[in-house]
Design an enzyme around this catalytic site. Structure first.
Site, PDB file in Angstrom:
ATOM      1  N   CYS A  46       0.810  -1.274   0.071  1.00  0.00           N
ATOM      2  CA  CYS A  46      -0.021  -0.118  -0.123  1.00  0.00           C
ATOM      3  C   CYS A  46       0.838   1.288   0.032  1.00  0.00           C
ATOM      4  O   CYS A  46       1.366   1.451  -1.038  1.00  0.00           O
ATOM      5  CB  CYS A  46      -1.051  -0.042   1.175  1.00  0.00           C
ATOM      6  SG  CYS A  46      -2.616   0.942   0.765  1.00  0.00           S
ATOM      7  N   HIS A 106      -3.513  -5.108   0.351  1.00  0.00           N
ATOM      8  CA  HIS A 106      -2.985  -5.611   1.877  1.00  0.00           C
ATOM      9  C   HIS A 106      -3.095  -7.226   1.733  1.00  0.00           C
ATOM     10  O   HIS A 106      -3.902  -7.592   2.387  1.00  0.00           O
ATOM     11  CB  HIS A 106      -3.961  -5.251   3.022  1.00  0.00           C
ATOM     12  CG  HIS A 106      -3.573  -3.445   3.340  1.00  0.00           C
ATOM     13  ND1 HIS A 106      -2.418  -3.214   4.025  1.00  0.00           N
ATOM     14  CD2 HIS A 106      -4.139  -2.627   2.637  1.00  0.00           C
ATOM     15  CE1 HIS A 106      -2.538  -1.900   4.158  1.00  0.00           C
ATOM     16  NE2 HIS A 106      -3.448  -1.357   3.340  1.00  0.00           N
ATOM     17  N   GLU A 134      -1.645  -9.091   3.468  1.00  0.00           N
ATOM     18  CA  GLU A 134      -1.591  -9.746   4.879  1.00  0.00           C
ATOM     19  C   GLU A 134      -2.623 -10.072   5.457  1.00  0.00           C
ATOM     20  O   GLU A 134      -2.826 -11.221   6.392  1.00  0.00           O
ATOM     21  CB  GLU A 134      -0.735  -8.921   5.885  1.00  0.00           C
ATOM     22  CG  GLU A 134      -1.444  -7.464   6.159  1.00  0.00           C
ATOM     23  CD  GLU A 134      -1.343  -6.366   5.389  1.00  0.00           C
ATOM     24  OE1 GLU A 134      -0.936  -6.567   4.067  1.00  0.00           O
ATOM     25  OE2 GLU A 134      -1.301  -5.089   5.651  1.00  0.00           O
TER      26      GLU A 134
END
Ligand code: GLN
Length: 557
Positions: A382, A508, A510
């Site tokens: 990001c 993102h 993650e």
């Protein structure tokens, strides 16, 4: 068949790991073949945690449907297959928002709107919604028993027991049994008080998960059982563990799943925890280690990048490695490449994570330059992708003023600028580009090799985007745009073909990594970093060996 409910509350102190306990219970039930859904109620008044500082409240976890939620939902997704959405996280603020909207519409038909029954009904219907289509719904109540703000939630779960009965509802209370060094004893009084507090609002817990740093003896367990009015076998040692992925195994060892099946009268099914056992085996027997530097605005605060840290762990576990991560304060790198050399040279990979605001940006740009020029594996997420584009524009394309309009609205080269769909939107709450969006991956790119597919879906949370006006200039100089939205509007991934591993993504990843399904972007980043570490190690050894064999000239006088 309608779902059974497990309510998880916490007592004595916060941070006892209620979220992890709820997630681990979900994991255990899934290992027994039951389907689960998990939700959390947060008693604070914010509508969602989206506008709260991650340094105060921890990470904002984003679901596929774009809800900005509590970080515990990240645990739920990492430990189970529950499909989470905005229905899985409710704050007092959001509950009241619903009620006030109904009241304004006139839905209450002249009635006085009250905490009981209107607020509690709203809470109960939120619970029932997530319980559709699953065997068991796990409901975590945020905060600590005794808090004023959590009372309506406690009252709602008490009513659920009244409505659905003992066989369909179960109360699990997470509490603390501290070891007092001066007395060399484990103390049960805080747990007794906490249960008393629960009893005063009409809730008798069935299972006590006692957080402690050592095993509870039979004596201690029977004392707790006697004073708290629970069965002795339901006093569980929830001992501290080195890896959070061990928690389901610890609970299983203490018989938590068997107890739940007994109390909820669930037909017992075979348990399969093999994948989790293998995972913990890998955690405990790494073949080597890998060192990653995260360059961010502030030094680390434990919970502010929870999913990121876990995703890195997953990436390392995929290679059977032990991860060591250090946070490098970006401002300390602003002095330039020498500062980067001093602080970053011992790392195998560099990562710039998501973030907001101007502070530390110049230091991040220095770190990215260092990674690019020294061929250190780089992963930008990001903000880390946006800064990678700015660095490239400045130092490769010679656009010295390149910047994001987030940090310098007046800059001549807005390589990153406000999302076109958000122009004119000034409110902060829930106004970002949020949630899952499809991204098309260019064939022949590193991104394509990593994902092994041409279309992916990843979660977003941002306000700024890459400005396509600079595309030609940057790509002519060697930056590759490897992922975009299907209509071509937004740039989603960039990379440098002339580098061993340099990749940035606007989303993102993650949020979607799980211990048993490590995200490919983290797996390959860690793989590249480890490779670089190994190569450096062998170069160092070769150099030392050469020094050793070099003929020594002895001066003879
Ligand atoms: N601040 C940047 C933006 O809003 C990056 C956001 C992020 O990293 N999550 O676009």
């Amino acid at each position: 068949m309608s779902a059974k409910y497990i309510f998880v509350t916490g007592g004595v102190v916060s941070s006892l790991g209620k979220g992890l306990a709820a997630a681990s219970i979900g994991c255990l039930l899934e290992s027994r073949g039951f389907s689960v859904n998990i939700m959390k109620f947060d008693p604070y008044l914010n509508v969602d945690p989206g506008t709260m500082s991650p340094f105060q409240h921890g990470e904002v976890f984003v679901t596929d449907d774009g809800a900005e939620t509590d970080l515990d939902l990240g645990h739920y997704e990492r430990f189970t297959h529950a499909k989470l959405s905005r229905d899985n996280n409710w704050t007092t603020g959001r509950i009241y928002e619903q009620i006030i909207a109904k009241e304004r519409r006139g839905d209450y038909l002249g009635k006085t709107v009250q905490v009981i029954p209107h607020v509690t009904n709203e809470i109960k219907s939120a619970m029932k919604k997530v319980a559709q289509d699953v065997d068991v719904a796990i409901v975590e109540i945020g905060g600590t028993v005794g808090d004023i703000e959590s009372l309506p939630f406690m009252e709602a779960i008490r009513q659920m027991r009244q409505e659905l009965g003992r066989d369909n509802t179960l109360f699990v209370h997470v509490t603390l049994v501290p070891f007092i060094a001066a007395a060399q004893e484990l103390k049960t009084k805080p747990t007794q008080h906490s249960v008393k507090e629960l009893l005063s609002i009409g809730i008798q817990p069935n299972i006590l998960l006692c957080r402690t740093d050592r095993f509870l003896s039979k004596d201690i367990k029977s004392k707790i059982a006697l004073f708290c009015n629970v069965e002795e076998e339901a006093v569980i040692t929830a001992k501290d563990v080195a890896s959070i992925y061990e928690v389901p195994l610890v609970f299983s060892h203490e018989g938590v799943d068997a107890l739940i099946m007994k109390y909820l009268r669930l037909e017992p099914k075979e348990k399969d925890l093999k994948p989790w056992k293998e995972l913990v085996e890998r955690v405990n027997n790494p073949k080597g280690d890998v060192k990653i530097a995260i360059v961010g605005k502030y030094v680390e605060y434990e919970d502010s990048y929870k999913s990121l840290k876990e995703a890195l762990v997953h990436g390392a576990l995929a290679h059977n490695l032990k991860l060591s991560v250090n946070w490098i304060e970006a401002e300390g790198l602003e002095a330039g490449q020498r500062a980067c050399e001093e602080q970053l040279q011992d790392y195998d990979g560099i990562l710039v994570p998501g973030g907001f605001g101007k502070r530390g940006i110049e230091g991040m740009l220095q770190a990215i330059r260092y990674a690019r020029e020294q061929k250190v594996p780089y992963f930008g997420i990001c903000l880390g992708m946006q800064t990678a584009c700015i660095e490239f524009a400045r130092n490769v394309c010679g656009l010295a003023e390149a910047n994001s309009s987030e940090f310098d609205p007046a800059t001549a080269h807005r390589v990153i600028y406000k999302l076109r769909e958000l122009r004119g939107v000034e409110e902060l709450g829930g106004t970002m580009r949020l949630g899952a969006w499809i991204c098309k991956i260019e064939p022949g790119t590193l991104a394509h090799k990593i994902y092994g597919q041409a279309e992916i879906s990843e979660r977003h949370r941002h306000r700024y985007e890459f400005n396509r006006e600079y595309e030609e200039q940057l790509t002519a100089a060697g930056l590759r745009i490897s992922g975009s939205t299907p209509d071509g509007t937004y740039v989603e991934m960039v990379e440098l073909p002339d580098h061993p591993h340099f990749i940035g993504c606007q989303f993102h990843p993650e949020f979607k990594s799980k211990p048993l399904e490590p995200h490919p972007l983290f797996r390959t980043f860690i793989g590249a970093a480890y490779e670089r570490g190994q190569k450096r190690e062998s170069e160092k050894n070769a150099a030392e060996l050469e020094m050793f064999h070099r003929p020594v000239k002895v001066a003879i006088r």
